[in-house]
Design an enzyme around this catalytic site. Structure first.
Site, PDB file in Angstrom:
ATOM      1  N   LYS A  79       2.056  49.983  20.096  1.00 42.80           N
ATOM      2  CA  LYS A  79       2.249  48.765  20.894  1.00 42.80           C
ATOM      3  C   LYS A  79       1.848  47.570  20.030  1.00 42.80           C
ATOM      4  O   LYS A  79       0.907  47.677  19.224  1.00 42.80           O
ATOM      5  CB  LYS A  79       1.359  48.876  22.128  1.00 42.80           C
ATOM      6  CG  LYS A  79       1.502  47.785  23.163  1.00 42.80           C
ATOM      7  CD  LYS A  79       0.647  48.141  24.387  1.00 42.80           C
ATOM      8  CE  LYS A  79       0.748  47.130  25.495  1.00 42.80           C
ATOM      9  NZ  LYS A  79      -0.016  47.526  26.685  1.00 42.80           N
ATOM     10  N   SER A 154       2.457  47.090  30.857  1.00 39.12           N
ATOM     11  CA  SER A 154       2.903  46.330  29.709  1.00 39.12           C
ATOM     12  C   SER A 154       3.303  47.182  28.510  1.00 39.12           C
ATOM     13  O   SER A 154       3.938  46.681  27.587  1.00 39.12           O
ATOM     14  CB  SER A 154       1.804  45.366  29.285  1.00 39.12           C
ATOM     15  OG  SER A 154       0.632  46.090  28.927  1.00 39.12           O
ATOM     16  N   SER A 178      -1.114  49.955  32.524  1.00 38.95           N
ATOM     17  CA  SER A 178      -0.079  49.703  31.515  1.00 38.95           C
ATOM     18  C   SER A 178       0.355  50.899  30.680  1.00 38.95           C
ATOM     19  O   SER A 178       1.341  50.784  29.941  1.00 38.95           O
ATOM     20  CB  SER A 178      -0.530  48.581  30.582  1.00 38.95           C
ATOM     21  OG  SER A 178      -0.258  47.351  31.204  1.00 38.95           O
TER      22      SER A 178
HETATM   23  N1  GLN Z   1       0.146  45.089  35.177  1.00 39.37           N
HETATM   24  C1  GLN Z   1      -1.273  44.905  35.101  1.00 39.37           C
HETATM   25  C2  GLN Z   1      -1.598  43.465  34.812  1.00 39.37           C
HETATM   26  O1  GLN Z   1      -0.690  42.724  34.569  1.00 39.37           O
HETATM   27  C3  GLN Z   1      -1.857  45.825  34.085  1.00 39.37           C
HETATM   28  C4  GLN Z   1      -1.805  45.351  32.689  1.00 39.37           C
HETATM   29  C5  GLN Z   1      -2.387  46.285  31.717  1.00 39.37           C
HETATM   30  O2  GLN Z   1      -2.785  47.393  32.080  1.00 39.37           O
HETATM   31  N2  GLN Z   1      -2.492  45.838  30.483  1.00 39.37           N
HETATM   32  O3  GLN Z   1      -2.732  43.082  34.823  1.00 39.37           O
END
Ligand code: GLN
Length: 486
Positions: A79, A154, A178
């Site tokens: 990532k 993400s 994520s």
């Molecule tokens: N979708 C969640 C957020 O936007 C989780 C993001 C993540 O786990 N990095 O906070």
């Protein structure tokens, strides 16, 4: 045979038996990237030269009859929040568009020590804030199962890379879901390890008290192999634990006879898509068949998890992202005095979602509001953690749907932050509690989108978690399906 669709363990067997070389595996993945990256928008940077060089080294070792490390010669991706020395690390943000990482993250160092072949860096929501990979400055990634849908986020680039066979596994991050949510949307396995199990050094922070790093791959066995390689104490990350790292893959086959699996009623209420509910039900039946005992449980504070998360996370974000000031890293708009530089750089370099969170977090932490918001959220967090502790006195593993719905359309929720935040309702409590969570493929909707279930265990009990996921995988074929990309 399509080499790039094998699992890690199958590819390792083939390498050892000299059925194919690491260079062939790597070339197959690079060709897949060339063919489909434009369409799916997965890789931000392809490190082709580095990958081929590493593959050659492994092939030499194989020809010399050297013993191979568990991930040797297997192509993977990172990532774009991981530092890979000498490569761009944009975090999906304009503010780091041309930032070159000066060192390797600990996890990158560890997989390199295992002779991993790194294909490059993949797309992410900006600074990992999002559930769809649409907030990236590099544009949205598409779901390989349906190009009009999001891959989740993400770590949407990571999940799409594995699902579309552009590499065998990917390292992602999980602060509120994520890893698990995109794994679920893309029909693969994803593990969020216990907080402190894997070093975060060299990975850009979002919310430091919740950030975790983990693998996305095509099978639970693969996840076990990767976890063993990346877990452990790190002098550069004071939150890492000395809890011993075990040979997770060797413990997978013990079965789950007599294991008590808890089903929390709070995860099956209003808002759960009927197809997801039916698939979760049939997964529960499958676990019963495998000898597990199903126990109804209650996690009463779950209903406060999302509100609590969206106070704590923006607060930590507002502090963590202060470092992108136009002086130290990346974009710098140095017009006028220092304050003007800060303002211009951040105004031009950061996207809307990131700004929204910085503003909310700064507000929640400000004098006069701190007690009402941040402090209160921390207290609720403790209650959520205790909920899980109590539940794990009763059961060994907990099962829930990973997400309330399957993958949604690109653009569907992008302009509605609250609906987007609701996507995380089943995953954020796990980060607040610091426990491990695994999403595994459990079925498909009528329109052909993958659906996953989430398994949870006590802190540092990745062993039982993976064993449970493996038992399900051995009895089902969902993880063997792959998308036909058109
Ligand atoms: N979708 C969640 C957020 O936007 C989780 C993001 C993540 O786990 N990095 O906070």
């Amino acid at each position: 045979m399509n080499l790039n669709y094998l699992t890690i363990s199958e590819a390792m067997d083939g390498l050892r038996a000299k059925q194919f070389s690491s260079q062939e595996l790597t070339t197959a993945c690079l060709e897949q990237i060339k063919k489909y990256n434009k369409k799916i928008n997965v890789f931000i940077t392809v490190t082709e030269y580095l990958a081929l060089e590493q593959a050659q080294i492994v092939d030499r070792k194989i020809n010399n009859g050297d013993k191979l490390n568990p991930l040797a010669g297997i192509p993977c991706s990172l990532k774009d929040v991981f530092c890979l020395k000498g490569a761009k690390a944009t975090a999906g943000s304009k503010i780091l568009q041309n930032y070159i990482a000066p060192y390797d993250a600990t996890t990158v160092k560890l997989i390199k020590l295992n002779d991993a072949v790194i294909l490059g860096k993949v797309n992410t929501d900006e600074f990992t804030m999002g559930s769809s990979t649409e907030t990236s400055a590099s544009g949205a990634t598409r779901n390989p199962w349906d190009l009009s849908c999001v891959p989740g986020g993400s770590s949407g680039g990571s999940a799409a890379a594995v699902a579309s066979a552009m590499g065998f596994y990917s390292l992602g991050t999980d602060t509120g879901g994520s890893i698990r949510q995109p794994a679920c949307f893309c029909g693969i396995a994803g593990l969020k390890p216990t907080y402190g199990r894997v070093s975060r050094y060299g990975v850009m922070s979002m919310a430091s008290s919740l950030d975790t790093i983990g693998p996305l791959a095509r099978s639970v066995k693969d996840i076990a192999l990767i976890l063993e390689a990346i877990a452990g104490v790190d002098i550069n990350d004071a939150t890492t634990s000395r809890e011993p790292v075990i040979n997770y893959a060797a413990k997978l086959g013990k079965g789950i006879k007599g294991l008590k699996i808890g089903i929390p009623q709070e995860y099956f209420g209003q808002g759960l898509d009927p197809e997801v509910a039916a698939i979760t039900d049939s997964a529960i039946k499958q676990f019963k068949k495998l000898g597990a005992r199903i126990v109804k449980i209650s996690l009463t504070y779950t209903k406060y998890a999302l509100a609590c998360y969206y106070i704590i996370v923006p607060s930590e974000i507002s502090a963590n992202l202060a470092r992108y000031d136009g002086i130290r890293y990346g974009l710098s708009k140095s017009e006028g005095d220092l304050l003007a530089t800060y303002l211009q750089t951040r105004a031009q370099g950061l996207g809307d979602e990131v700004k929204r969170r910085i503003i909310i977090g700064t507000y929640a932490l400000s004098a006069g509001y701190y007690d009402a918001y941040y402090l209160k959220a921390q207290k609720v967090r403790t209650l959520i953690k205790q909920d899980f502790e109590k539940a794990f006195k009763q059961v060994g593993v907990i099962l829930t749907p990973t997400t309330p719905r399957p993958a949604f359309k690109i653009g569907e929720k992008n302009n509605d932050p609250l609906t987007m935040y609701l996507e995380d309702i089943f995953t954020v409590p796990i980060n607040l509690a610091g426990i491990p969570g695994l999403s595994i493929p459990a079925g498909f909707t009528k329109s052909g989108l993958p659906v996953g279930v989430q398994l949870l265990a006590k802190q540092f009990n990745e062993e039982d978690l993976l064993r449970t996921g493996y038992a399900f995988e051995q009895a089902t074929d969902y993880h063997k399906m792959y998308p036909i990309i058109d």
